[in-house]
Motif scaffolding. Structure first.
Motif, short mmCIF file in Angstrom:
data_model
loop_
_atom_site.label_atom_id
_atom_site.label_comp_id
_atom_site.label_asym_id
_atom_site.label_seq_id
_atom_site.Cartn_x
_atom_site.Cartn_y
_atom_site.Cartn_z
N LYS A 1 4.19 -4.85 -5.74
CA LYS A 1 4.34 -6.20 -5.17
C LYS A 1 5.81 -6.54 -4.96
N LYS A 2 6.64 -6.17 -5.93
CA LYS A 2 8.07 -6.43 -5.82
C LYS A 2 8.68 -5.64 -4.66
N TYR A 3 8.28 -4.38 -4.55
CA TYR A 3 8.77 -3.52 -3.47
C TYR A 3 8.37 -4.10 -2.11
N ALA A 4 7.11 -4.52 -2.00
CA ALA A 4 6.62 -5.08 -0.74
C ALA A 4 7.38 -6.34 -0.36
N TYR A 5 7.63 -7.20 -1.33
CA TYR A 5 8.36 -8.43 -1.07
C TYR A 5 9.79 -8.14 -0.61
N GLU A 6 10.45 -7.22 -1.31
CA GLU A 6 11.83 -6.89 -0.98
C GLU A 6 11.93 -6.26 0.41
N GLN A 7 11.01 -5.37 0.72
CA GLN A 7 11.04 -4.71 2.03
C GLN A 7 10.76 -5.70 3.16
N LEU B 1 0.82 -1.20 0.00
CA LEU B 1 0.00 0.00 0.00
C LEU B 1 0.86 1.26 0.00
N LYS B 2 1.99 1.21 0.70
CA LYS B 2 2.91 2.34 0.70
C LYS B 2 3.46 2.58 -0.70
N ALA B 3 3.82 1.48 -1.38
CA ALA B 3 4.35 1.61 -2.74
C ALA B 3 3.30 2.18 -3.69
N LYS B 4 2.06 1.73 -3.55
CA LYS B 4 1.00 2.26 -4.40
C LYS B 4 0.80 3.75 -4.16
N ALA B 5 0.90 4.16 -2.90
CA ALA B 5 0.77 5.58 -2.56
C ALA B 5 1.91 6.40 -3.13
N MET B 6 3.07 5.74 -3.35
CA MET B 6 4.23 6.41 -3.93
C MET B 6 4.16 6.45 -5.46
N GLY B 7 3.12 5.82 -6.03
CA GLY B 7 2.94 5.87 -7.47
C GLY B 7 3.40 4.64 -8.23
N TYR B 8 3.77 3.57 -7.52
CA TYR B 8 4.20 2.34 -8.17
C TYR B 8 3.01 1.67 -8.85
N ASP B 9 3.27 0.98 -9.98
CA ASP B 9 2.20 0.17 -10.57
C ASP B 9 2.08 -1.12 -9.77
#
Length: 262
Positions: free
Chosen positions: A165-171, A152-160
């Motif tokens: 999903k990739k950002y969330a997994y990595e974090q 959700l944080k990534a989506k708020a930052m403008g990620y597709d």
């Protein structure tokens, strides 16, 4: 009155030595206090029934009705108490604790004796199969909840969607730890380094750790304690938690659970 330099040096040495010792003792006492936090602000009671390969979450009243109707042979019932020390509502405490946004999380899967399950299961004072299942299930559930927040944080930052999903997994991979309840882990929890508003800690307490109740509670923000007097009860408590926070496993994964409301 004059104090000679040697006496002053001895006093300073004693203070320097005792200060960290006192700090450790205080932190250890703080950990023990978290396991006995006193009278809760509120309580809720549930019965988790395991029957025919499925878990059923019931109120005590609905369980009594089911008993009168007759339970299938081989069914098992687990009485579990949820306690609240934050808001007064155990269910709200549970959701706030597990669904909050954290910088890191740690799942403490039990005492160092749990490691015996890998090499010498007979030496473990409990059920290795159940403890392994509980540790795996709780860790996967908390990881999934943590990942959702970073998605959700990534989506708020403008990620597709794919990038989020990739950002969330990595974090999630970077920010999680699995620990045993060693002396120093107790110190970290007792002094507040684990289990706070920035670092979630989920602590599993079973027969190997000296559990005294079948209960789930958050004694402070960011710390959830899952305590069961048998490892099998811990498994039922994990199912109850998933039910109360509305957590769903992807199809084909996790436990089978059904809510029966009477």
């Amino acid at each position: 009155m004059r104090v000679n330099k040697k006496t002053v040096a001895i006093i300073i040495a004693i203070v320097v030595f005792l200060s960290p010792v006192a700090y450790v003792v205080n932190a250890y006492s703080g950990f023990n206090a978290l396991l006995s936090p006193g009278k809760p602000k509120g309580e809720s009671n549930y019965v988790v029934v395991y029957s025919n390969g499925q878990f059923y979450v019931l109120s005590p009243e609905d369980y009594q009705k089911l008993v009168k109707e007759g339970l299938p042979p081989g069914s098992k019932a687990f009485n579990i108490t949820l306690k609240s020390y934050i808001t007064g509502s155990p269910e709200v405490d549970l959701n706030l604790t597990l669904r909050g946004f954290y910088e890191r999380f740690t799942v403490v899967i039990g005492s160092p004796s749990v490691q015996e399950c890998k090499t010498n299961p007979m030496a473990y004072p409990g059920d290795c199969h159940m403890r392994t299942a509980v540790a795996t299930e709780v860790s996967a559930m908390v990881s999934s909840l943590f990942s959702i927040n970073y998605y959700l944080k990534a989506k708020a930052m403008g990620y597709d969607n794919v990038s989020a999903k990739k950002y969330a997994y990595e974090q999630t991979q970077l920010r999680h730890d699995i620990a045993y309840l060693s002396f120093w882990t107790k110190i970290d929890i007792g002094r507040g380094a684990l289990g706070n508003e920035k670092t979630l800690a989920v602590l599993i307490i079973g027969p190997a750790e000296g559990a005294k109740c079948n209960c789930v509670y958050a004694p402070r923000k960011g710390l959830l304690i899952i305590e069961g007097m048998t490892d099998e009860t811990l498994r039922a408590e994990a199912v109850l938690i998933e039910h109360l926070i509305g957590f769903n496993w992807p199809e084909g994964e996790g436990t089978q659970q059904v809510e029966v409301t009477g």
